[in-house]
Design a protein around this motif. Structure first.
Motif, PDB file in Angstrom:
ATOM      1  N   THR A   1      26.478  14.521 -41.646  1.00 33.96           N
ATOM      2  CA  THR A   1      26.544  15.985 -41.684  1.00 33.96           C
ATOM      3  C   THR A   1      25.648  16.579 -42.758  1.00 33.96           C
ATOM      4  N   ALA A   2      25.643  15.989 -43.931  1.00 29.72           N
ATOM      5  CA  ALA A   2      24.837  16.535 -45.024  1.00 29.72           C
ATOM      6  C   ALA A   2      23.348  16.493 -44.687  1.00 29.72           C
ATOM      7  N   ILE A   3      22.914  15.389 -44.089  1.00 26.21           N
ATOM      8  CA  ILE A   3      21.497  15.276 -43.717  1.00 26.21           C
ATOM      9  C   ILE A   3      21.171  16.280 -42.618  1.00 26.21           C
ATOM     10  N   ALA A   4      22.091  16.450 -41.678  1.00 22.43           N
ATOM     11  CA  ALA A   4      21.888  17.428 -40.609  1.00 22.43           C
ATOM     12  C   ALA A   4      21.724  18.831 -41.189  1.00 22.43           C
ATOM     13  N   LEU A   5      22.553  19.164 -42.176  1.00 20.50           N
ATOM     14  CA  LEU A   5      22.456  20.483 -42.796  1.00 20.50           C
ATOM     15  C   LEU A   5      21.126  20.654 -43.518  1.00 20.50           C
ATOM     16  N   ASP A   6      20.668  19.616 -44.167  1.00 19.19           N
ATOM     17  CA  ASP A   6      19.367  19.685 -44.827  1.00 19.19           C
ATOM     18  C   ASP A   6      18.251  19.946 -43.818  1.00 19.19           C
ATOM     19  N   GLU A   7      18.315  19.286 -42.668  1.00 20.13           N
ATOM     20  CA  GLU A   7      17.291  19.494 -41.637  1.00 20.13           C
ATOM     21  C   GLU A   7      17.327  20.925 -41.108  1.00 20.13           C
ATOM     22  N   VAL A   8      18.515  21.478 -40.954  1.00 20.05           N
ATOM     23  CA  VAL A   8      18.629  22.863 -40.492  1.00 20.05           C
ATOM     24  C   VAL A   8      18.040  23.817 -41.530  1.00 20.05           C
ATOM     25  N   LYS A   9      18.280  23.530 -42.800  1.00 22.07           N
ATOM     26  CA  LYS A   9      17.703  24.373 -43.849  1.00 22.07           C
ATOM     27  C   LYS A   9      16.179  24.344 -43.792  1.00 22.07           C
ATOM     28  N   LEU A  10      15.618  23.181 -43.531  1.00 21.92           N
ATOM     29  CA  LEU A  10      14.165  23.063 -43.401  1.00 21.92           C
ATOM     30  C   LEU A  10      13.671  23.810 -42.162  1.00 21.92           C
ATOM     31  N   ALA A  11      14.468  23.769 -41.095  1.00 17.45           N
ATOM     32  CA  ALA A  11      14.103  24.502 -39.878  1.00 17.45           C
ATOM     33  C   ALA A  11      14.057  25.998 -40.162  1.00 17.45           C
ATOM     34  N   LEU A  12      15.036  26.499 -40.882  1.00 16.71           N
ATOM     35  CA  LEU A  12      15.091  27.925 -41.177  1.00 16.71           C
ATOM     36  C   LEU A  12      14.026  28.331 -42.197  1.00 16.71           C
ATOM     37  N   ALA A  13      13.636  27.401 -43.050  1.00 17.23           N
ATOM     38  CA  ALA A  13      12.528  27.695 -43.966  1.00 17.23           C
ATOM     39  C   ALA A  13      11.234  27.873 -43.183  1.00 17.23           C
ATOM     40  N   ALA A  14      11.094  27.090 -42.107  1.00 16.83           N
ATOM     41  CA  ALA A  14       9.895  27.203 -41.270  1.00 16.83           C
ATOM     42  C   ALA A  14       9.942  28.442 -40.392  1.00 16.83           C
ATOM     43  N   ASP A  15      11.134  28.784 -39.891  1.00 19.75           N
ATOM     44  CA  ASP A  15      11.271  29.932 -38.991  1.00 19.75           C
ATOM     45  C   ASP A  15      12.654  30.541 -39.193  1.00 19.75           C
TER      46      ASP A  15
ATOM     47  N   VAL B   1      11.141  29.742 -21.635  1.00 15.09           N
ATOM     48  CA  VAL B   1      10.285  29.548 -22.799  1.00 15.09           C
ATOM     49  C   VAL B   1       9.513  28.257 -22.603  1.00 15.09           C
ATOM     50  N   THR B   2       8.205  28.343 -22.595  1.00 12.69           N
ATOM     51  CA  THR B   2       7.356  27.165 -22.429  1.00 12.69           C
ATOM     52  C   THR B   2       6.634  26.872 -23.733  1.00 12.69           C
ATOM     53  N   GLU B   3       5.939  25.751 -23.761  1.00  7.17           N
ATOM     54  CA  GLU B   3       5.285  25.322 -24.999  1.00  7.17           C
ATOM     55  C   GLU B   3       4.280  26.345 -25.504  1.00  7.17           C
ATOM     56  N   SER B   4       3.616  27.020 -24.584  1.00  2.27           N
ATOM     57  CA  SER B   4       2.606  27.997 -25.003  1.00  2.27           C
ATOM     58  C   SER B   4       3.211  29.202 -25.699  1.00  2.27           C
ATOM     59  N   ASP B   5       4.519  29.428 -25.505  1.00  5.63           N
ATOM     60  CA  ASP B   5       5.175  30.568 -26.143  1.00  5.63           C
ATOM     61  C   ASP B   5       5.533  30.285 -27.594  1.00  5.63           C
ATOM     62  N   GLU B   6       5.525  29.035 -27.992  1.00  4.54           N
ATOM     63  CA  GLU B   6       5.985  28.676 -29.327  1.00  4.54           C
ATOM     64  C   GLU B   6       4.871  28.789 -30.353  1.00  4.54           C
ATOM     65  N   SER B   7       5.199  29.444 -31.454  1.00  2.58           N
ATOM     66  CA  SER B   7       4.276  29.431 -32.581  1.00  2.58           C
ATOM     67  C   SER B   7       4.376  28.085 -33.279  1.00  2.58           C
ATOM     68  N   SER B   8       3.450  27.821 -34.169  1.00  4.13           N
ATOM     69  CA  SER B   8       3.496  26.554 -34.906  1.00  4.13           C
ATOM     70  C   SER B   8       4.747  26.491 -35.782  1.00  4.13           C
ATOM     71  N   ASP B   9       5.157  27.644 -36.342  1.00  7.77           N
ATOM     72  CA  ASP B   9       6.378  27.660 -37.158  1.00  7.77           C
ATOM     73  C   ASP B   9       7.599  27.356 -36.307  1.00  7.77           C
ATOM     74  N   ARG B  10       7.656  27.953 -35.108  1.00 11.53           N
ATOM     75  CA  ARG B  10       8.806  27.708 -34.233  1.00 11.53           C
ATOM     76  C   ARG B  10       8.854  26.244 -33.793  1.00 11.53           C
ATOM     77  N   LYS B  11       7.698  25.670 -33.530  1.00  9.79           N
ATOM     78  CA  LYS B  11       7.653  24.274 -33.105  1.00  9.79           C
ATOM     79  C   LYS B  11       8.177  23.361 -34.215  1.00  9.79           C
ATOM     80  N   ARG B  12       7.764  23.638 -35.455  1.00  8.51           N
ATOM     81  CA  ARG B  12       8.264  22.838 -36.572  1.00  8.51           C
ATOM     82  C   ARG B  12       9.771  22.998 -36.719  1.00  8.51           C
ATOM     83  N   ALA B  13      10.237  24.222 -36.564  1.00  3.33           N
ATOM     84  CA  ALA B  13      11.674  24.480 -36.684  1.00  3.33           C
ATOM     85  C   ALA B  13      12.440  23.783 -35.574  1.00  3.33           C
TER      86      ALA B  13
END
Length: 275
Positions: free
Chosen positions: A73-87, A45-57
Motif C-alpha cells: 500500500t505504501a509503495i502504491a501511494l507513492d506511485e500515485v503521488k508521482l502520478a499527480l505530480a506529473a498530472d 480516449v486514444t493514445e493521440s489524445d494523451e499529453s506526455s504528462d498524462r501518459k507518465r501519470a
C-alpha cells in the motif's frame, strides 16, 4: 487496464470471501479509457489524445494498481503521488488515491480524493460507486445510497452488477433488508456467477425465513468452485430447515473433510444450527 484490486473491511456477510473476492474484483474502472457524460460516454480516449504528462501519470497509476494488488500500500501511494505530480488533473489518480486511503482507514482523505476525482470527471459512475462504499463504511447510509443510485442512473455504466451488489450490502448494514434483497436480486440477474451476491442473497433469504428460496441460491453456490466453509455451513442450516437430511449430511461430510478446523465445522458438531 481497467481493473483495480482493493481489500474491503466488511463486517456484514461472508467476511472471508468478501476479503478475497470483493477485494479483487468489486471495484473496476479506476483507470478508464473513456470519459462519461450526463447521458453516457462522450468519446473514446486514444493514445493521440494523451499529453506526455498524462501518459507518465497513467503509467504511474498502472504501477500503483499493481503494487496495491500485491498489498504494498505504501509503495502504491507513492506511485500515485508521482502520478499527480506529473498530472494534477488526472481523475484516475485521485480515484485510486481515494481507494488507497480507504484501505488505510483514512476516510477523510479518501473522501477528499474522490470528491476531487468527481470535480474532474463529474457523474463518473465508478467514482460514485467508490464514494458510496466509503460513505457506507462511515454509516452515512442516505448519502451512500444516493451515490449508488446516481451511478446506476448512467445508461452507459457497464458495472451494474457490482454496484447493485454493493448497494445491497450497504442496505443490509442500514437495516433495509427488503431493499437489500431487491438490490441483490438485480445484481444476480446481471451476474449469477458472483459468489458474494449468491451467498448474501441466500443468507438474507434464510434469515427472513424463506428457506426454499435460500436453498436454490446456496445449492448453486455449493455446487461451484467457490464453495467454502461459510457456504457449506449455510447450506447445512438451510437443508436442516428444509428437513432434507440426505442433502444436509452430504454437505456436512464436505465441511468435515475439507475444513475440519473451521469454526463452522465446530458449530456443526455442536449442533448450533441457530447461531
Amino acid at each position: 487496464m481497467n481493473r483495480l484490486l482493493i481489500i474491503f473491511r466488511c463486517d456484514c456477510l461472508w467476511p472471508g470471501l468478501l476479503l478475497a473476492l470483493l477485494g479483487s474484483a468489486l471495484l473496476t474502472g479506476c483507470a478508464s479509457t473513456s470519459e462519461y457524460g450526463a447521458s453516457g460516454r462522450t468519446d473514446l480516449v486514444t493514445e493521440s489524445d494523451e499529453s506526455s504528462d498524462r501518459k507518465r501519470a497513467r503509467i504511474r497509476v498502472e504501477l500503483a494498481m499493481g503494487y496495491l494488488e500485491q498489498g504494498k500500500t505504501a509503495i502504491a501511494l507513492d506511485e500515485v503521488k508521482l502520478a499527480l505530480a506529473a498530472d494534477p488533473n488526472f481523475a484516475d489518480a485521485h480515484n485510486l488515491r481515494g481507494l488507497i486511503y480507504m484501505r488505510l482507514n483514512e476516510f477523510s482523505l479518501a473522501q477528499d480524493s474522490f470528491m476531487k476525482a468527481l470535480s474532474l470527471r463529474p457523474r463518473d459512475p465508478n467514482i460514485l460507486h467508490n464514494l458510496g462504499w466509503l460513505r457506507c463504511q462511515q454509516e452515512r447510509y442516505p448519502e451512500a445510497l444516493d451515490d449508488f443510485s446516481k451511478a446506476l442512473a448512467n445508461p452507459a455504466y457497464g458495472e451494474r452488477a457490482k454496484t447493485f451488489m454493493t448497494q445491497g450490502l450497504c442496505q443490509i448494514r442500514a437495516g433495509q433488508r427488503r431493499e437489500a434483497e431487491q438490490s441483490l436480486l438485480k445484481s444476480y440477474e446481471y451476474d449469477a456467477a458472483n459468489p458474494v451476491t449468491g451467498y448474501n442473497l441466500a443468507n438474507l433469504l434464510f434469515q427472513n425465513g424463506e428457506f426454499a428460496r435460500a436453498q436454490f441460491y446456496i445449492r448453486r453456490l455449493n455446487n461451484s468452485e467457490w464453495a467454502n466453509a461459510e457456504t457449506l455451513w449455510l447450506g447445512i442450516k438451510v437443508e436442516n430447515r428444509m428437513t432434507d437430511r440426505v442433502a444436509m449430511l452430504q454437505l456436512a461430510n464436505q465441511l468435515d473433510k475439507r475444513f475440519p478446523q473451521s469454526k463452522e465445522a465446530a458449530s456443526y458438531r455442536l449442533g448450533a444450527f441457530d447461531e
